[in-house]
Design an enzyme around this catalytic site. Structure first.
Site, PDB file in Angstrom:
ATOM      1  N   HIS A   1     -59.839  83.811 -56.360  1.00  0.00           N
ATOM      2  CA  HIS A   1     -60.228  82.751 -57.301  1.00  0.00           C
ATOM      3  C   HIS A   1     -61.158  83.317 -58.379  1.00  0.00           C
ATOM      4  CE1 HIS A   1     -59.604  80.138 -53.567  1.00  0.00           C
ATOM      5  NE2 HIS A   1     -58.757  79.617 -54.427  1.00  0.00           N
TER       6      HIS A   1
ATOM      7  N   ASP B   1     -49.064  81.850 -55.937  1.00  0.00           N
ATOM      8  CA  ASP B   1     -48.324  80.585 -55.878  1.00  0.00           C
ATOM      9  C   ASP B   1     -47.314  80.581 -57.030  1.00  0.00           C
ATOM     10  OD1 ASP B   1     -50.013  78.887 -53.802  1.00  0.00           O
ATOM     11  OD2 ASP B   1     -51.405  80.031 -55.030  1.00  0.00           O
TER      12      ASP B   1
HETATM   13  P1  AMP Z   1     -56.021  77.215 -54.354  1.00  0.00           P
HETATM   14  O1  AMP Z   1     -57.472  76.984 -54.233  1.00  0.00           O
HETATM   15  O2  AMP Z   1     -55.407  77.871 -53.160  1.00  0.00           O
HETATM   16  O3  AMP Z   1     -55.264  76.006 -54.823  1.00  0.00           O
HETATM   17  O4  AMP Z   1     -55.843  78.302 -55.506  1.00  0.00           O
HETATM   18  C1  AMP Z   1     -56.375  78.085 -56.783  1.00  0.00           C
HETATM   19  C2  AMP Z   1     -55.801  79.118 -57.712  1.00  0.00           C
HETATM   20  O5  AMP Z   1     -56.158  80.417 -57.270  1.00  0.00           O
HETATM   21  C3  AMP Z   1     -54.259  79.072 -57.756  1.00  0.00           C
HETATM   22  O6  AMP Z   1     -53.818  79.274 -59.088  1.00  0.00           O
HETATM   23  C4  AMP Z   1     -53.884  80.231 -56.878  1.00  0.00           C
HETATM   24  O7  AMP Z   1     -52.614  80.777 -57.187  1.00  0.00           O
HETATM   25  C5  AMP Z   1     -55.006  81.216 -57.178  1.00  0.00           C
HETATM   26  N1  AMP Z   1     -55.115  82.199 -56.099  1.00  0.00           N
HETATM   27  C6  AMP Z   1     -55.173  81.939 -54.764  1.00  0.00           C
HETATM   28  N2  AMP Z   1     -55.215  83.092 -54.060  1.00  0.00           N
HETATM   29  C7  AMP Z   1     -55.179  84.098 -54.975  1.00  0.00           C
HETATM   30  C8  AMP Z   1     -55.183  85.528 -54.881  1.00  0.00           C
HETATM   31  N3  AMP Z   1     -55.215  86.156 -53.708  1.00  0.00           N
HETATM   32  N4  AMP Z   1     -55.143  86.251 -56.030  1.00  0.00           N
HETATM   33  C9  AMP Z   1     -55.098  85.615 -57.235  1.00  0.00           C
HETATM   34  N5  AMP Z   1     -55.093  84.273 -57.390  1.00  0.00           N
HETATM   35  C10 AMP Z   1     -55.128  83.530 -56.277  1.00  0.00           C
END
Ligand code: AMP
Length: 280
Positions: free
Chosen positions: A37, A150
């Site tokens: 994040h 994602d």
């Molecule tokens: P989430 O909190 O899981 O909904 O993720 C929020 C954002 O962070 C989304 O755009 C995810 O694709 C991105 N994200 C989650 N994990 C990663 C990672 N390992 N590397 C880069 N971006 C990520």
């Protein structure tokens, strides 16, 4: 960092930034923040004068109530991490603020939301599109950052932004991984340390699958290899493994059918569902 729970004060803050000629970068998250994040936050800081992060565990995108209930919530730690990273503003509304009345709106993205995640999480992408629409309306960023992890979500948000003519540029940020290759995810917090170590097999198998596809192994054979190798581990259950065109998400039987194929996988490790992907 300024913290907003309500829409009005956040909008007033953003209007002020706009008046000062600042550009706005936006990162939407569900919290339980990790370095992945923060990579999105840092990319936004490089491109924009003001960066806004949202933390909202969006109920409408959870098709499984137990998954919603078990989703990790670590707001205080998240605030510390964002402050240390120099994020300018955090929007962390209550559910009642984002859904102040029963929602009737449903999204249908045709093929894009029928395969892979869409097949196994019915309604998930409609909920994602709903909350992302609300957030983009509230924040009106110049650039919004999403993780490649994602990828299907990114493809769907891109379609949403094109069709509804949101005035925003979307950027996809490469997946940040642990040294052992495991893609960083809020859900990793629910793995035991042994499971976390074993889960690195997912990225190793994806890398091998990539090599096999490059060497001309048919997709069907590579699928068998991926499923057999992962499910040889106790506790591992592959929900899907697909090779798709990364633009229109058409599932491929042969990698030559696409200019830019992507390998996508969802695996249960115990009761924790992990997803990952790699471009060919
Ligand atoms: P989430 O909190 O899981 O909904 O993720 C929020 C954002 O962070 C989304 O755009 C995810 O694709 C991105 N994200 C989650 N994990 C990663 C990672 N390992 N590397 C880069 N971006 C990520």
């Amino acid at each position: 960092m300024q913290i907003f729970k309500e829409i009005g004060p956040l909008k007033a803050f953003l209007v002020e930034k706009r008046k000062q000629g600042q550009t706005l970068g936006f990162v939407a998250t569900m919290g339980a923040l990790h370095e992945g994040h923060l990579k999105l936050i840092r990319d936004s800081q490089n491109d924009n004068s003001t960066t806004i992060c949202s933390i909202f565990v969006n109920p409408s995108q959870f098709n499984n109530p137990a998954d919603l209930q078990k989703y990790p919530r670590t707001l205080e730690k998240d605030i510390l991490m964002l402050t240390e990273t120099g994020c300018d503003a955090l929007f962390c509304p209550e559910v009642e603020t984002m859904y102040d009345q029963k929602s009737h709106l449903r999204f249908d993205f045709g093929h894009l939301d029928k395969v892979m995640e869409g097949q196994f999480r019915p309604g998930h992408f409609s909920g994602v599109a709903l909350v992302v629409s609300k957030l983009l309306h509230i924040v009106e960023p110049d650039i919004a950052y999403f993780g490649q992890k994602d990828w299907q979500q990114f493809a769907i948000i891109r379609q949403l932004v094109i069709e509804l003519k949101f005035n925003v540029v979307l950027k996809s940020v490469p997946t940040l991984r642990e040294p052992n290759g495991l893609a960083l995810s809020s859900r990793n917090a629910r793995l035991t340390s042994a499971q976390r170590e074993k889960a690195s097999l997912i990225s190793r198998v994806l890398t091998s699958a990539k090599e096999k596809l490059k060497n001309g192994t048919p997709v069907g054979e590579v699928k068998d290899f991926v499923i057999t190798t992962l499910e040889a581990e106790a506790e591992f259950k592959v929900e899907y493994f697909e090779v798709a065109d990364s633009e229109n998400l058409t599932l491929l039987r042969n990698v030559t059918e696409s200019a830019r194929p992507i390998l996508c996988i969802a695996v249960f490790v115990g009761d924790v569902r992990l997803i990952d992907n790699m471009f060919l």
